[in-house]
Design a protein around this motif. Sequence first.
Motif, PDB file in Angstrom:
ATOM      1  N   CYS A 235       0.838  -1.198   0.000  1.00  0.00           N
ATOM      2  CA  CYS A 235       0.000   0.000   0.000  1.00  0.00           C
ATOM      3  C   CYS A 235       0.875   1.251   0.000  1.00  0.00           C
ATOM      4  CB  CYS A 235      -0.913   0.015   1.210  1.00  0.00           C
ATOM      5  SG  CYS A 235      -2.194  -1.265   1.175  1.00  0.00           S
ATOM      6  N   VAL A 236       0.585   2.166  -0.919  1.00  0.00           N
ATOM      7  CA  VAL A 236       1.387   3.371  -1.109  1.00  0.00           C
ATOM      8  C   VAL A 236       0.466   4.594  -1.101  1.00  0.00           C
ATOM      9  CG1 VAL A 236       3.022   4.555  -2.632  1.00  0.00           C
ATOM     10  CG2 VAL A 236       3.000   2.042  -2.523  1.00  0.00           C
ATOM     11  N   ARG A 237       0.856   5.614  -0.350  1.00  0.00           N
ATOM     12  CA  ARG A 237       0.135   6.889  -0.382  1.00  0.00           C
ATOM     13  C   ARG A 237       0.720   7.757  -1.498  1.00  0.00           C
ATOM     14  NH1 ARG A 237      -4.383   7.215   2.105  1.00  0.00           N
ATOM     15  NH2 ARG A 237      -3.513   6.806   4.182  1.00  0.00           N
ATOM     16  N   VAL A 238      -0.147   8.271  -2.352  1.00  0.00           N
ATOM     17  CA  VAL A 238       0.293   9.058  -3.509  1.00  0.00           C
ATOM     18  C   VAL A 238      -0.327  10.450  -3.457  1.00  0.00           C
ATOM     19  CG1 VAL A 238       0.661   7.020  -4.952  1.00  0.00           C
ATOM     20  CG2 VAL A 238      -1.581   8.136  -4.937  1.00  0.00           C
ATOM     21  N   PRO A 239       0.292  11.436  -4.129  1.00  0.00           N
ATOM     22  CA  PRO A 239      -0.194  12.820  -4.057  1.00  0.00           C
ATOM     23  C   PRO A 239      -1.392  13.071  -4.971  1.00  0.00           C
ATOM     24  CG  PRO A 239       1.787  12.734  -5.390  1.00  0.00           C
ATOM     25  CD  PRO A 239       1.585  11.346  -4.832  1.00  0.00           C
ATOM     26  N   VAL A 240      -2.434  12.305  -4.760  1.00  0.00           N
ATOM     27  CA  VAL A 240      -3.717  12.453  -5.442  1.00  0.00           C
ATOM     28  C   VAL A 240      -4.725  12.852  -4.378  1.00  0.00           C
ATOM     29  CG1 VAL A 240      -5.563  11.193  -6.634  1.00  0.00           C
ATOM     30  CG2 VAL A 240      -3.165  10.798  -7.254  1.00  0.00           C
ATOM     31  N   LEU A 241      -5.582  13.812  -4.668  1.00  0.00           N
ATOM     32  CA  LEU A 241      -6.489  14.314  -3.641  1.00  0.00           C
ATOM     33  C   LEU A 241      -7.542  13.282  -3.265  1.00  0.00           C
ATOM     34  CD1 LEU A 241      -6.998  16.882  -1.990  1.00  0.00           C
ATOM     35  CD2 LEU A 241      -8.692  17.550  -3.703  1.00  0.00           C
ATOM     36  N   ARG A 242      -8.136  12.633  -4.268  1.00  0.00           N
ATOM     37  CA  ARG A 242      -9.283  11.768  -3.996  1.00  0.00           C
ATOM     38  C   ARG A 242      -9.321  10.643  -5.016  1.00  0.00           C
ATOM     39  NH1 ARG A 242     -15.184  13.998  -2.228  1.00  0.00           N
ATOM     40  NH2 ARG A 242     -16.407  12.102  -2.535  1.00  0.00           N
ATOM     41  N   SER A 243      -9.733   9.470  -4.612  1.00  0.00           N
ATOM     42  CA  SER A 243      -9.910   8.269  -5.428  1.00  0.00           C
ATOM     43  C   SER A 243      -8.644   7.422  -5.424  1.00  0.00           C
ATOM     44  CB  SER A 243     -10.308   8.620  -6.869  1.00  0.00           C
ATOM     45  OG  SER A 243     -10.889   7.505  -7.511  1.00  0.00           O
ATOM     46  N   HIS A 244      -8.786   6.197  -4.907  1.00  0.00           N
ATOM     47  CA  HIS A 244      -7.681   5.237  -4.852  1.00  0.00           C
ATOM     48  C   HIS A 244      -7.573   4.462  -6.167  1.00  0.00           C
ATOM     49  CE1 HIS A 244      -7.475   6.256  -0.760  1.00  0.00           C
ATOM     50  NE2 HIS A 244      -7.878   5.138  -0.173  1.00  0.00           N
ATOM     51  N   SER A 245      -6.356   4.041  -6.474  1.00  0.00           N
ATOM     52  CA  SER A 245      -6.096   3.184  -7.631  1.00  0.00           C
ATOM     53  C   SER A 245      -5.400   1.914  -7.161  1.00  0.00           C
ATOM     54  CB  SER A 245      -5.206   3.906  -8.652  1.00  0.00           C
ATOM     55  OG  SER A 245      -5.784   5.133  -9.060  1.00  0.00           O
ATOM     56  N   GLU A 246      -5.610   0.815  -7.919  1.00  0.00           N
ATOM     57  CA  GLU A 246      -4.987  -0.454  -7.555  1.00  0.00           C
ATOM     58  C   GLU A 246      -4.574  -1.222  -8.800  1.00  0.00           C
ATOM     59  OE1 GLU A 246      -7.175  -2.751  -4.687  1.00  0.00           O
ATOM     60  OE2 GLU A 246      -8.056  -0.968  -3.753  1.00  0.00           O
TER      61      GLU A 246
END
Length: 342
Positions: A235-246
């Motif tokens: 699991c990685v936190r990315v600099p996107v405001l909203r909505s997860h990707s997998e």
Amino acid sequence: MSKQYTVAILGATGAVGTQMLQCLVEQDFPVGELRLLASARSVGKTVEFAGREVAIQEARPEAFDDCDIVLGAAGDDIAKQLLPEAVKRGAVVVDNSHAFRLDADVPLVVPEINADDVKWHHGLIANPNCATIIGLVPTWPLHQLAGVTRMVVSTYQAASGAGAPGMAELEEQLAALGRGEQIPEPHAFAAQLASNLIPQIGGEKFAGFTSEEMKLQNEGRKIMHLPELRVNCTCVRVPVLRSHSESITLEFERDITVEEAREALAAAPGVKLVDDLTAENVHDRWPMPLDTSDQDLIYVGRVRQDISNPRPEHGITFWCCGDQIRKGAATNAVQIAKLLVQ
């Protein structure tokens, strides 16, 4: 659904609680009385709901008296302290925290997958982790085709996973970068998120895997009734405001072709297939967080055979995106509540 229900939201002022309010309206939930519960510092503030102003009340056991349904959007500690009190007072609770998810006598539900599990609740139903929901909604129709035995997953989780403080911190950092100023000291995350990514979400849980990474295995086994399911997750936190990707690779018991996988995904409830590398419009080529934010479908694309599998016909790889606050939390909870009243 002519009957009206008394509904409470615990943690009503947070990102998920606020979204629950909107979902209740969007899904035409039969709310009679609405109780918005939060900490003492929010008491007296009002929130508009369905054309009327609703005052926020302090979250305490007595606030659950005569409630029919309670939607939990608070943290684990508050959930453990207050939600059993709601059950004692006769309410059915749908809780978004992690506090009760793996309890053997608490259903853990994704309506597209195991709606029938709602039937054996004892007053409390758990809402799964956001990344679990987003990954399992498209995995389930493929499992029904070929029997999934193993998942290899990498998640790219937006700032929204840390709630309103996480989103505010990323926006603040991006604004500072835009002005050429020094980035403020991070508080919601372990390190600066803007122009960066953080390869740890949660504390270490098992053999170097974090608590967030283990949720996909442990919750996935319970939701899909697959106690032997093997999961390797990063699991990685990315600099996107909203909505997860997998990014997800599945291994199956039986053969499955790319064409069969695409057909199943296109027909699956809660899924939108976006999978055309040659499309002129970039938004038709593959799912992106910008396209999947503020809506409830899980977009799926990049569907292909797992060529690393010794038996490629037993493996499928795909990419998916979904709104963490909506389907990953608030929408799923309201969908569960609708199962209770239908």
